[in-house]
Design an enzyme around this catalytic site. Structure first.
Site, PDB file in Angstrom:
ATOM      1  CD  GLU A  17     -26.634  14.268 -12.945  1.00  0.00           C
ATOM      2  OE1 GLU A  17     -25.820  14.137 -12.020  1.00  0.00           O
ATOM      3  OE2 GLU A  17     -26.478  13.754 -14.072  1.00  0.00           O
ATOM      4  CD  GLU A  39      -2.538   1.713   0.246  1.00  0.00           C
ATOM      5  OE1 GLU A  39      -3.393   0.956  -0.224  1.00  0.00           O
ATOM      6  OE2 GLU A  39      -2.294   2.849  -0.237  1.00  0.00           O
ATOM      7  CE  LYS A  40      -0.939   5.280  -5.014  1.00  0.00           C
ATOM      8  NZ  LYS A  40      -0.882   5.838  -6.327  1.00  0.00           N
ATOM      9  N   GLY A  65     -17.377  11.558 -11.468  1.00  0.00           N
ATOM     10  CA  GLY A  65     -16.981  10.168 -11.658  1.00  0.00           C
ATOM     11  C   GLY A  65     -15.528   9.953 -11.274  1.00  0.00           C
ATOM     12  CB  ALA A  87     -16.674   0.093   0.017  1.00  0.00           C
ATOM     13  N   GLY A  95      -7.681   2.294   1.923  1.00  0.00           N
ATOM     14  CA  GLY A  95      -7.991   2.779   0.583  1.00  0.00           C
ATOM     15  C   GLY A  95      -8.831   4.039   0.562  1.00  0.00           C
ATOM     16  CG  HIS A 146     -45.842  -2.011  16.441  1.00  0.00           C
ATOM     17  ND1 HIS A 146     -46.044  -1.107  15.414  1.00  0.00           N
ATOM     18  CD2 HIS A 146     -46.406  -1.474  17.551  1.00  0.00           C
ATOM     19  CE1 HIS A 146     -46.723  -0.076  15.886  1.00  0.00           C
ATOM     20  NE2 HIS A 146     -46.969  -0.276  17.176  1.00  0.00           N
TER      21      HIS A 146
END
Ligand SMILES: Cc1cc2nc3c(=O)[nH]c(=O)nc-3n(C[C@H](O)[C@H](O)[C@H](O)COP(=O)(O)OP(=O)(O)OC[C@H]3O[C@@H](n4cnc5c(N)ncnc54)[C@H](O)[C@@H]3O)c2cc1C
Length: 467
Positions: free
Chosen positions: A211, A41-42, A277, A322, A47, A446
């Site tokens: 959008e 992992e850098k 994106g 994920a 992540g 309930h």
């Protein structure tokens, strides 16, 4: 004389490149299957999801919900405060602290499973070889029977509006802003854009949400998207759907966007968040076949075009989630090291954590119609739910789609409080190919919000009790 690289060469059953929800989960599963594993992992383990995605956004959204409740709804619940104030730095600080706690948790899990965590940037060499260059200049050479690429993706900029970390922001920049913007234009109303719109607006930033598609959350059932549009409008967010970005300028004074919707107009804001994106992050030396959009092409076993080289998670393309990344990773590893035939992520829940929350799984009503499936819709509003009224969250509804002939569940769509928790039951129902009869045979406690699932099922066949 040996070089420092040769001195550190180690042999593994599996080397995983990337320590996100695909990578660290793959490493743990391989270790559980008795394999010798390294994970490279850098940055920090966890992540994008844990460091710059799922977790820090949810921490900030929790702050936004609490602030909204205290500032705007205190009297409704019988409270009064002299002045509800907040400290922006502490809000961002809490989110970063939550991230660190989670990172430590993953570090611990990797140690517990005796996985070698190698910090640095991995490059692929000839078959079975990985070299890692650490930030401190140390080199490692690893050999592996199998390699899994889980290098993920990063935010995609707009050509006319490159990220500058100052007033043209990626989601990563927006998660660590030192100062609250007075105004922000958000381009892209997918889950990330909508979550940030809710967050900034709740704290009084003037938000414009833009959008290109006709609806917010374009992948969702359009009835849900319309309900969210209405809720955002009521919250004071300026929503522009069906609107294209024609031109953009960013300078020290702010950002100026020229937009074309029903008519051409401009929006000015102190900052702009580009949430249109993501793009793949390919490790050097990968040399594998790619999809049209540049993601890694894999077969049903998650194998790339190179032997013994596999890939999972965001790097193999949509859906970029994920839980999908972790699912693909475990499938890939079980396929490599056991008799298990890997499955594909065909059925997955999609969740957006703004308020009201949105969650769905399976077919939208539009998709059922396009496929000429004979279906029935059952809908139950939370305004008719005793629990929703008791907790002061009567906004939204559960919408279920059933096959007309056999009553099998085809899709579930929820907008409202705790939608992202409620969807789990319907995801299981879809996995088990449950019918309306089975949902009706399942007693729902309930008072709970989940009773709306039961009622929506009854309503599809004209038998809801509380409508
Ligand atoms: C703002 C935001 C909010 C999000 N919210 C959600 C959500 O609520 N729910 C959800 O399901 N999804 C969410 N996502 C998406 C989710 O974060 C991703 O789908 C998930 O992180 C993908 O996991 P991954 O392991 O494939 O890749 P990543 O998590 O991106 O991990 C890849 C890792 O590989 C490392 N890496 C890359 N190249 C190398 C190399 N050469 N050498 C060593 N290491 C390398 C990277 O540093 C990184 O740590 C969100 C994303 C963003 C941006």
């Amino acid at each position: 004389m040996k070089t420092s690289v040769e001195q550190t060469t180690k042999q593994y059953d599996l080397v995983v490149i990337g320590g996100g929800p695909a990578g660290y989960v793959a490493a743990i599963r391989a270790s559980q299957l008795g394999k010798k594993v390294a994970c490279v992992e850098k940055e920090q383990v966890g992540g994008t999801c844990l460091n710059w995605g799922c977790i820090p956004t949810k921490a900030l959204l929790r702050n936004a919900e609490l602030f909204h409740l205290m500032r705007d709804r205190a009297t409704e619940f019988g409270f009064s405060f002299e002045k509800v104030a907040y400290d922006w730095g502490s809000i961002i600080g809490r989110s970063r602290k939550v991230v660190q706690q989670n990172v430590q948790g993953i570090d611990f899990l990797l140690k517990k499973h005796r996985i070698d965590l190698i910090r640095g940037e991995a490059k692929l060499g000839v078959e079975g070889e990985v070299t890692v260059q650490s930030a401190e200049g140390q080199a490692h050479s690893l050999k592996a029977d199998k390699i899994l690429l889980a290098t993920g993706a990063k935010p995609r900029p707009l050509p006319q509006l490159p990220f500058n970390g100052h007033n043209v922001l990626s989601s990563r920049d927006a998660l660590a802003l030192e100062q609250q913007p007075t105004s922000i234009a958000i381009i892209g109303a997918g889950a990330i854009g909508c979550e940030f719109a809710y967050f900034f607006n709740a704290f009084g930033t003037k938000v414009t949400l833009i959008e290109m598609q006709p609806h917010l959350l374009p992948q969702e059932d359009s009835e849900v998207s319309e309900a969210l549009n209405k809720a955002f409008h009521q919250q004071g967010i300026s929503v522009h759907t069906g609107t294209r970005l024609l031109d953009a300028q960013a300078d020290e004074d702010g950002v100026r966007l020229t937009l074309e919707g029903q008519e051409r107009h401009t929006v000015e804001a102190q900052m702009c968040l580009v949430a249109v994106g993501i793009q793949p992050v390919l490790p050097e030396g990968a040399n594998v076949e790619l999809t049209e959009r540049g993601y890694i092409q894999v077969d049903d076993n998650y194998q790339t075009s190179r032997p013994n080289l596999y890939a999972a998670g965001d790097i193999i393309g949509p859906p970029w989630l994920a839980h999908v990344a972790s699912f693909e990773a475990t499938q890939a590893v079980e396929g490599m090291f056991s008799e298990h035939k890997p499955r594909q992520a065909k059925l997955f829940p999609a969740c957006t954590y703004c308020q009201p929350q949105v969650a769905s799984v399976g077919l939208t009503e539009q998709a059922a119609r396009e496929r000429n499936i004979a279906y029935k819709v059952g809908k139950f509003p939370f305004s008719a739910s005793g629990k929703a009224r008791a907790i002061g969250e009567p906004e939204g509804f559960v919408k279920l789609i059933f096959g007309e002939t056999y009553g099998e569940l085809l899709g579930a769509h929820i907008i409202g409080s705790e939608a992202t928790e409620l969807i789990a039951e319907l995801n299981l129902a879809l996995t088990l190919e449950a019918t309306d009869e089975e949902i009706k045979a399942t007693m729902h406690a309930h008072p709970t919000l989940s009773e709306a699932v039961y009622e929506a099922t009854e309503q599809a066949f004209g038998m809801a009790i509380h409508l």
